[in-house]
Scaffold this motif. Sequence first.
Motif, PDB file in Angstrom:
ATOM      1  N   ALA A  32      61.690  13.472  15.762  1.00 53.38           N
ATOM      2  CA  ALA A  32      63.140  13.558  15.963  1.00 53.38           C
ATOM      3  C   ALA A  32      63.813  14.197  14.752  1.00 53.38           C
ATOM      4  CB  ALA A  32      63.705  12.171  16.232  1.00 53.38           C
ATOM      5  N   LEU A  33      63.395  13.788  13.550  1.00 54.15           N
ATOM      6  CA  LEU A  33      63.975  14.360  12.337  1.00 54.15           C
ATOM      7  C   LEU A  33      63.631  15.846  12.211  1.00 54.15           C
ATOM      8  CD1 LEU A  33      63.318  11.459   9.804  1.00 54.15           C
ATOM      9  CD2 LEU A  33      65.527  12.215  10.707  1.00 54.15           C
ATOM     10  N   TRP A  34      62.408  16.228  12.569  1.00 57.72           N
ATOM     11  CA  TRP A  34      62.000  17.626  12.538  1.00 57.72           C
ATOM     12  C   TRP A  34      62.949  18.470  13.400  1.00 57.72           C
ATOM     13  CZ3 TRP A  34      56.184  19.250  13.570  1.00 57.72           C
ATOM     14  CH2 TRP A  34      56.061  20.628  13.386  1.00 57.72           C
ATOM     15  N   CYS A  35      63.215  17.993  14.612  1.00 54.59           N
ATOM     16  CA  CYS A  35      64.109  18.719  15.521  1.00 54.59           C
ATOM     17  C   CYS A  35      65.523  18.821  14.946  1.00 54.59           C
ATOM     18  CB  CYS A  35      64.154  18.027  16.880  1.00 54.59           C
ATOM     19  SG  CYS A  35      62.617  18.076  17.817  1.00 54.59           S
ATOM     20  N   LEU A  36      66.039  17.712  14.442  1.00 63.33           N
ATOM     21  CA  LEU A  36      67.420  17.702  13.957  1.00 63.33           C
ATOM     22  C   LEU A  36      67.592  18.592  12.735  1.00 63.33           C
ATOM     23  CD1 LEU A  36      68.199  13.909  14.417  1.00 63.33           C
ATOM     24  CD2 LEU A  36      69.269  15.802  15.645  1.00 63.33           C
ATOM     25  N   VAL A  37      66.643  18.509  11.797  1.00 58.92           N
ATOM     26  CA  VAL A  37      66.744  19.353  10.603  1.00 58.92           C
ATOM     27  C   VAL A  37      66.594  20.829  10.977  1.00 58.92           C
ATOM     28  CG1 VAL A  37      65.718  19.888   8.375  1.00 58.92           C
ATOM     29  CG2 VAL A  37      65.939  17.514   9.095  1.00 58.92           C
ATOM     30  N   ALA A  38      65.699  21.135  11.915  1.00 57.32           N
ATOM     31  CA  ALA A  38      65.533  22.522  12.352  1.00 57.32           C
ATOM     32  C   ALA A  38      66.813  23.052  12.985  1.00 57.32           C
ATOM     33  CB  ALA A  38      64.362  22.623  13.335  1.00 57.32           C
ATOM     34  N   ILE A  39      67.491  22.224  13.778  1.00 58.82           N
ATOM     35  CA  ILE A  39      68.761  22.637  14.380  1.00 58.82           C
ATOM     36  C   ILE A  39      69.809  22.866  13.301  1.00 58.82           C
ATOM     37  CG2 ILE A  39      70.659  21.858  15.853  1.00 58.82           C
ATOM     38  CD1 ILE A  39      68.549  20.388  17.552  1.00 58.82           C
ATOM     39  N   ALA A  40      69.853  21.948  12.323  1.00 55.83           N
ATOM     40  CA  ALA A  40      70.837  22.077  11.251  1.00 55.83           C
ATOM     41  C   ALA A  40      70.620  23.343  10.429  1.00 55.83           C
ATOM     42  CB  ALA A  40      70.777  20.849  10.344  1.00 55.83           C
ATOM     43  N   ARG A  41      69.341  23.804  10.310  1.00 57.09           N
ATOM     44  CA  ARG A  41      69.018  24.984   9.507  1.00 57.09           C
ATOM     45  C   ARG A  41      68.865  26.245  10.364  1.00 57.09           C
ATOM     46  NH1 ARG A  41      64.589  25.554   7.280  1.00 57.09           N
ATOM     47  NH2 ARG A  41      65.264  26.578   5.344  1.00 57.09           N
ATOM     48  N   ALA A  42      69.328  26.184  11.620  1.00 59.13           N
ATOM     49  CA  ALA A  42      69.120  27.316  12.530  1.00 59.13           C
ATOM     50  C   ALA A  42      69.746  28.608  12.015  1.00 59.13           C
ATOM     51  CB  ALA A  42      69.665  26.989  13.915  1.00 59.13           C
ATOM     52  N   GLY A  43      70.823  28.484  11.292  1.00 61.06           N
ATOM     53  CA  GLY A  43      71.499  29.681  10.788  1.00 61.06           C
ATOM     54  C   GLY A  43      70.992  30.155   9.442  1.00 61.06           C
ATOM     55  N   ARG A  44      69.953  29.524   8.906  1.00 57.07           N
ATOM     56  CA  ARG A  44      69.456  29.874   7.575  1.00 57.07           C
ATOM     57  C   ARG A  44      67.951  30.166   7.635  1.00 57.07           C
ATOM     58  NH1 ARG A  44      70.925  24.897   4.075  1.00 57.07           N
ATOM     59  NH2 ARG A  44      70.661  23.836   6.081  1.00 57.07           N
ATOM     60  N   PRO A  45      67.558  31.426   7.757  1.00 54.94           N
ATOM     61  CA  PRO A  45      66.130  31.760   7.754  1.00 54.94           C
ATOM     62  C   PRO A  45      65.486  31.404   6.423  1.00 54.94           C
ATOM     63  CG  PRO A  45      67.481  33.578   8.573  1.00 54.94           C
ATOM     64  CD  PRO A  45      68.415  32.587   7.966  1.00 54.94           C
ATOM     65  N   GLY A  46      64.172  31.223   6.457  1.00 52.15           N
ATOM     66  CA  GLY A  46      63.448  30.914   5.233  1.00 52.15           C
ATOM     67  C   GLY A  46      62.579  29.694   5.408  1.00 52.15           C
TER      68      GLY A  46
END
Length: 456
Positions: A363-377
């Motif tokens: 769940a945390l993996w998904c949420l953090v990935a969504i939060a960082r969707a606009g920041r490649p890297g």
Amino acid sequence: MTARPQRIVVTGASGNVGAGVLRALARSEPTAELVGVCRRPPSRGELYRGVHWHAVDLSSASAAADLAPALRGADVVIHLALAILPVDDEAYLYRANVLGTQAVLDAMLAAGIRQLVYASSLGIYGPGVGVPVSETWPTTGQPTSTYSRHKILVETMLDEFERKHPYVVVARFRPTVVVQREAASELRSVYVGPSVPRVAFELLHRRLLPVLPLPAGLALQFVHADDVGDAAVRLMQRRARGSFNVAADALDARGIAGLAGARPVEVRPELVRRAVSALHRMRVVAVTPGWYDVATRSPLMDTTKARDELDWRPTWSSADAARELIDGLAHGVVGPSPAMGSTEGRRMTKTKTVERIHDTTLALWCLVAIARAGRPGPPGPLHGAVIAANLLSGTPAALARVRQRRRDPLALAAPPAVGAAVLASLRGGRSAAAVAVALGLLGMAERRRATRVVSR
């Protein structure tokens, strides 16, 4: 002064709203005889002691006749009975909720009862415009929702009933989402289903979610079952007529996310709806697109009429009521009656520690990935630690699938999905968020499969 009722019949008395009504009646009408009507009368629970139970299935063709013994000699009927499950069986829901209400009205007339208090819903209102609406707002409902359409049909039925029988006092209360701690299992089965692990609710309860994706413009009102019970009893005691909104204060996106200690992330409502539709078709979540529309398109409700005419005010804020429900979900609370989940056991299904860690980190993996969707890297240290913990905690389940020689679609899809998610996470951006969400959905489907296997 109006005479106090001596015999009060409550249909649906064993459910979520029924619990609040029974508690309110115990406080305000301690000498009245209480008669409970439901399909599966409860056999335990302090709340239900002293209630005379009658088992009646309102979806049955003989419902009106079956109600006769329960209604004999009664002064008032508080009609709360509502079938919600199975959510996709529209024919059954129509028999239980629409034809069942007609059976109640027919049985009332036969018994000579001249007062009805009916539990309607926010779902009868047409789409809102961003401000709280009164009881005069158009009752066009949400056409995509079976629940909404049936509530409109019942209110139309009551309009005709009042025209033909003006001597019968009819009041309708229209609550928003009714919550309490003991309704956790019942509400989970309606809105979430068994696929979402309990650890997700524990994250909410512990306020550990960093972000919470929400439809743009979302605002919700909740109301505690005890406040609904108080409103229903006031309607009965004052022999009120007409319709009354029943709700607590409104929570905007920031307030909703704040329940979980999270930052709200706005998502286009149509995208969320498509996701809900897809997840429901895959049987990952119980909520239907129609229920989603009721939650997101219905207006906020103005409760001025209830305050002025009934002297009613909610004692629970929306936030406090929602927190109590979240506490119940996190702790696997099951209500005391079959309608509130008691046949499922004392607590919701528990998971092993390693499974809880896997579900939490996924769940945390998904949420953090969504939060960082606009920041490649590449992922930062915390994000990387979450991914590593998820991979480690998922290893025992992966090895078990190999030992069992599973060849089902879920087992075959898991290894490439994990690999794709890890590789996408190294690049970051929107593709990482999309693949992480896909992996999360796969994990939910696997948990649902495990739940089915255990329950056999």
